[in-house]
Motif scaffolding. Structure first.
Motif, PDB file in Angstrom:
ATOM      1  N   ASN A  21     -12.461  -9.196   1.407  1.00 24.13           N
ATOM      2  CA  ASN A  21     -12.139  -7.987   2.157  1.00 24.13           C
ATOM      3  C   ASN A  21     -10.851  -7.350   1.660  1.00 24.13           C
ATOM      4  O   ASN A  21     -10.742  -6.125   1.537  1.00 24.13           O
ATOM      5  CB  ASN A  21     -12.018  -8.323   3.649  1.00 24.13           C
ATOM      6  CG  ASN A  21     -11.870  -7.089   4.517  1.00 24.13           C
ATOM      7  OD1 ASN A  21     -12.595  -6.111   4.335  1.00 24.13           O
ATOM      8  ND2 ASN A  21     -10.935  -7.122   5.452  1.00 24.13           N
ATOM      9  N   ASP A  22      -9.847  -8.216   1.350  1.00 21.36           N
ATOM     10  CA  ASP A  22      -8.570  -7.702   0.833  1.00 21.36           C
ATOM     11  C   ASP A  22      -8.770  -7.002  -0.508  1.00 21.36           C
ATOM     12  O   ASP A  22      -8.172  -5.949  -0.766  1.00 21.36           O
ATOM     13  CB  ASP A  22      -7.562  -8.851   0.663  1.00 21.36           C
ATOM     14  CG  ASP A  22      -7.070  -9.405   1.989  1.00 21.36           C
ATOM     15  OD1 ASP A  22      -6.966  -8.620   2.948  1.00 21.36           O
ATOM     16  OD2 ASP A  22      -6.797 -10.616   2.054  1.00 21.36           O
ATOM     17  N   CYS A  71     -11.467  -5.520  -1.632  1.00 21.32           N
ATOM     18  CA  CYS A  71     -12.135  -4.230  -1.404  1.00 21.32           C
ATOM     19  C   CYS A  71     -11.144  -3.183  -0.911  1.00 21.32           C
ATOM     20  O   CYS A  71     -11.132  -2.045  -1.395  1.00 21.32           O
ATOM     21  CB  CYS A  71     -13.268  -4.399  -0.401  1.00 21.32           C
ATOM     22  SG  CYS A  71     -14.698  -5.288  -1.050  1.00 21.32           S
ATOM     23  N   LYS A  72     -10.314  -3.573   0.060  1.00 24.89           N
ATOM     24  CA  LYS A  72      -9.318  -2.643   0.587  1.00 24.89           C
ATOM     25  C   LYS A  72      -8.323  -2.222  -0.499  1.00 24.89           C
ATOM     26  O   LYS A  72      -7.936  -1.053  -0.577  1.00 24.89           O
ATOM     27  CB  LYS A  72      -8.568  -3.283   1.754  1.00 24.89           C
ATOM     28  CG  LYS A  72      -9.377  -3.407   3.028  1.00 24.89           C
ATOM     29  CD  LYS A  72      -8.523  -3.997   4.152  1.00 24.89           C
ATOM     30  CE  LYS A  72      -9.307  -4.070   5.454  1.00 24.89           C
ATOM     31  NZ  LYS A  72      -8.486  -4.660   6.555  1.00 24.89           N
ATOM     32  N   GLY A  73      -7.931  -3.187  -1.311  1.00 31.04           N
ATOM     33  CA  GLY A  73      -6.974  -2.872  -2.370  1.00 31.04           C
ATOM     34  C   GLY A  73      -7.524  -1.899  -3.388  1.00 31.04           C
ATOM     35  O   GLY A  73      -6.847  -0.937  -3.780  1.00 31.04           O
ATOM     36  N   TYR A 121      -7.174  -6.066  -9.001  1.00 31.60           N
ATOM     37  CA  TYR A 121      -6.637  -6.828  -7.877  1.00 31.60           C
ATOM     38  C   TYR A 121      -6.801  -8.309  -8.213  1.00 31.60           C
ATOM     39  O   TYR A 121      -7.919  -8.784  -8.406  1.00 31.60           O
ATOM     40  CB  TYR A 121      -7.406  -6.482  -6.606  1.00 31.60           C
ATOM     41  CG  TYR A 121      -6.686  -6.797  -5.314  1.00 31.60           C
ATOM     42  CD1 TYR A 121      -5.971  -5.820  -4.627  1.00 31.60           C
ATOM     43  CD2 TYR A 121      -6.736  -8.079  -4.770  1.00 31.60           C
ATOM     44  CE1 TYR A 121      -5.328  -6.106  -3.432  1.00 31.60           C
ATOM     45  CE2 TYR A 121      -6.093  -8.373  -3.584  1.00 31.60           C
ATOM     46  CZ  TYR A 121      -5.392  -7.381  -2.917  1.00 31.60           C
ATOM     47  OH  TYR A 121      -4.751  -7.677  -1.733  1.00 31.60           O
ATOM     48  N   GLU A 176       1.010   4.114  -2.832  1.00 30.69           N
ATOM     49  CA  GLU A 176       0.843   5.532  -2.510  1.00 30.69           C
ATOM     50  C   GLU A 176       1.969   6.365  -3.109  1.00 30.69           C
ATOM     51  O   GLU A 176       1.740   7.450  -3.644  1.00 30.69           O
ATOM     52  CB  GLU A 176       0.813   5.706  -0.994  1.00 30.69           C
ATOM     53  CG  GLU A 176       0.566   7.141  -0.542  1.00 30.69           C
ATOM     54  CD  GLU A 176       0.516   7.283   0.970  1.00 30.69           C
ATOM     55  OE1 GLU A 176       0.380   8.427   1.440  1.00 30.69           O
ATOM     56  OE2 GLU A 176       0.608   6.255   1.678  1.00 30.69           O
ATOM     57  N   PHE A 185       0.821  -1.208   0.000  1.00 30.48           N
ATOM     58  CA  PHE A 185       0.000   0.000   0.000  1.00 30.48           C
ATOM     59  C   PHE A 185       0.859   1.265   0.000  1.00 30.48           C
ATOM     60  O   PHE A 185       0.512   2.271  -0.621  1.00 30.48           O
ATOM     61  CB  PHE A 185      -0.931   0.012   1.218  1.00 30.48           C
ATOM     62  CG  PHE A 185      -2.146  -0.848   1.052  1.00 30.48           C
ATOM     63  CD1 PHE A 185      -2.351  -1.601  -0.093  1.00 30.48           C
ATOM     64  CD2 PHE A 185      -3.113  -0.918   2.057  1.00 30.48           C
ATOM     65  CE1 PHE A 185      -3.477  -2.397  -0.252  1.00 30.48           C
ATOM     66  CE2 PHE A 185      -4.244  -1.713   1.912  1.00 30.48           C
ATOM     67  CZ  PHE A 185      -4.420  -2.454   0.751  1.00 30.48           C
ATOM     68  N   ARG A 225      -2.776 -12.349  -0.713  1.00 27.42           N
ATOM     69  CA  ARG A 225      -3.792 -11.761   0.171  1.00 27.42           C
ATOM     70  C   ARG A 225      -4.960 -11.290  -0.695  1.00 27.42           C
ATOM     71  O   ARG A 225      -5.009 -10.135  -1.114  1.00 27.42           O
ATOM     72  CB  ARG A 225      -3.199 -10.608   0.959  1.00 27.42           C
ATOM     73  CG  ARG A 225      -2.101 -11.031   1.927  1.00 27.42           C
ATOM     74  CD  ARG A 225      -1.675  -9.889   2.809  1.00 27.42           C
ATOM     75  NE  ARG A 225      -2.797  -9.311   3.554  1.00 27.42           N
ATOM     76  CZ  ARG A 225      -2.674  -8.323   4.437  1.00 27.42           C
ATOM     77  NH1 ARG A 225      -1.476  -7.804   4.677  1.00 27.42           N
ATOM     78  NH2 ARG A 225      -3.726  -7.857   5.073  1.00 27.42           N
ATOM     79  N   GLU A 251      -9.980   0.198  -2.925  1.00 23.16           N
ATOM     80  CA  GLU A 251     -10.168   1.480  -2.249  1.00 23.16           C
ATOM     81  C   GLU A 251      -8.846   2.232  -2.102  1.00 23.16           C
ATOM     82  O   GLU A 251      -8.814   3.466  -2.148  1.00 23.16           O
ATOM     83  CB  GLU A 251     -10.789   1.255  -0.866  1.00 23.16           C
ATOM     84  CG  GLU A 251     -12.248   0.835  -0.902  1.00 23.16           C
ATOM     85  CD  GLU A 251     -12.786   0.515   0.474  1.00 23.16           C
ATOM     86  OE1 GLU A 251     -12.006   0.600   1.457  1.00 23.16           O
ATOM     87  OE2 GLU A 251     -13.983   0.182   0.586  1.00 23.16           O
ATOM     88  N   ALA A 252      -7.754   1.482  -1.943  1.00 20.21           N
ATOM     89  CA  ALA A 252      -6.442   2.108  -1.790  1.00 20.21           C
ATOM     90  C   ALA A 252      -5.932   2.702  -3.100  1.00 20.21           C
ATOM     91  O   ALA A 252      -5.037   3.555  -3.089  1.00 20.21           O
ATOM     92  CB  ALA A 252      -5.432   1.094  -1.255  1.00 20.21           C
TER      93      ALA A 252
END
Length: 222
Positions: free
Chosen positions: A181-182, A184-186, A194, A158, A154, A177, A188-189
């Protein structure tokens, strides 16, 4: 200017000379420490500066690696260097950068992408080297693992999105990973896609074809 680096080692068979500049090629000496990408990166860096890197070797006697660089002594040399960088930038349009500390994953993706004649592959086992390569070569697409030894994926993402030289490059998460959930987080990041490991070849190829067919603004080529 020419710089020679000579050794008195075991030498390289003549029919394997060209292989020393192939990524991850160890010439049958996989037990020796290293990743097998140092000469590949060195050659690309030298060529980007308008020079050349070559090797001569005699088996059982030793090897000599030679770097030849143009001297920057006036307008003519500066113009030559500019043209050289431009040519290499054109070649990099089909470049895929893969950042992952697993040599197995690096070799696997390299093997998969070797089927595509218009795509060049470059792998990095660390985040710091990957960021340097992304800045220097501006690949068309980056595959990025999350669990890296020197930086979390992440943070790498960034940094890529914060730099003007790399923020336009699509970044695909390619990692073990990959729970719902992973994913979604990816996304969103800021990952453009993904993909979980072990990966589906068609899914990876689909991402490559999709992003290779876009310009820097995300618009279809042609």
């Amino acid at each position: 200017m020419r710089i020679d680096v000579k050794d008195t080692g075991i030498g390289i068979p003549q029919d394997r000379i060209a292989d020393v500049f192939r990524p991850f090629e160890r010439l049958g000496r996989e037990h020796v420490e290293g990743t097998g990408i140092g000469l590949v990166i060195s050659k690309k860096l030298v060529e980007a500066m308008g020079g050349s890197l070559s090797v001569e070797s005699v088996q059982g006697v030793g090897s000599r690696f030679s770097i030849t660089m143009p001297l920057a002594d006036g307008t003519q040399s500066s113009m030559h260097a500019t043209r050289s960088v431009t040519v290499n930038a054109e070649k990099a349009r089909g470049l895929v950068l893969h950042i992952d500390d697993s040599m197995t994953n690096l070799r696997l993706l390299q093997r998969v992408l070797s089927r595509l004649k218009d795509v060049d592959y470059m792998g990095s086992p660390t985040a710091s080297l990957g960021l340097d390569l992304a800045t220097a070569y501006k690949p068309r697409l980056i595959f990025l693992d999350l669990e890296l030894p020197d930086m979390h994926g992440f943070e790498v993402l960034e940094r890529l999105k914060s730099m003007a030289a790399t923020r336009h490059i699509p970044v695909v998460g390619l990692t073990a990973r990959a729970s719902a959930n992973d994913v979604c987080k990816g996304l969103e990041a800021g990952f453009d896609r993904y993909i979980g490991i072990p990966f589906d070849i068609d899914e990876v190829m689909g991402a490559v074809h999709a992003y290779m067919a876009q310009d820097e603004g995300g618009q279809p080529l042609g």
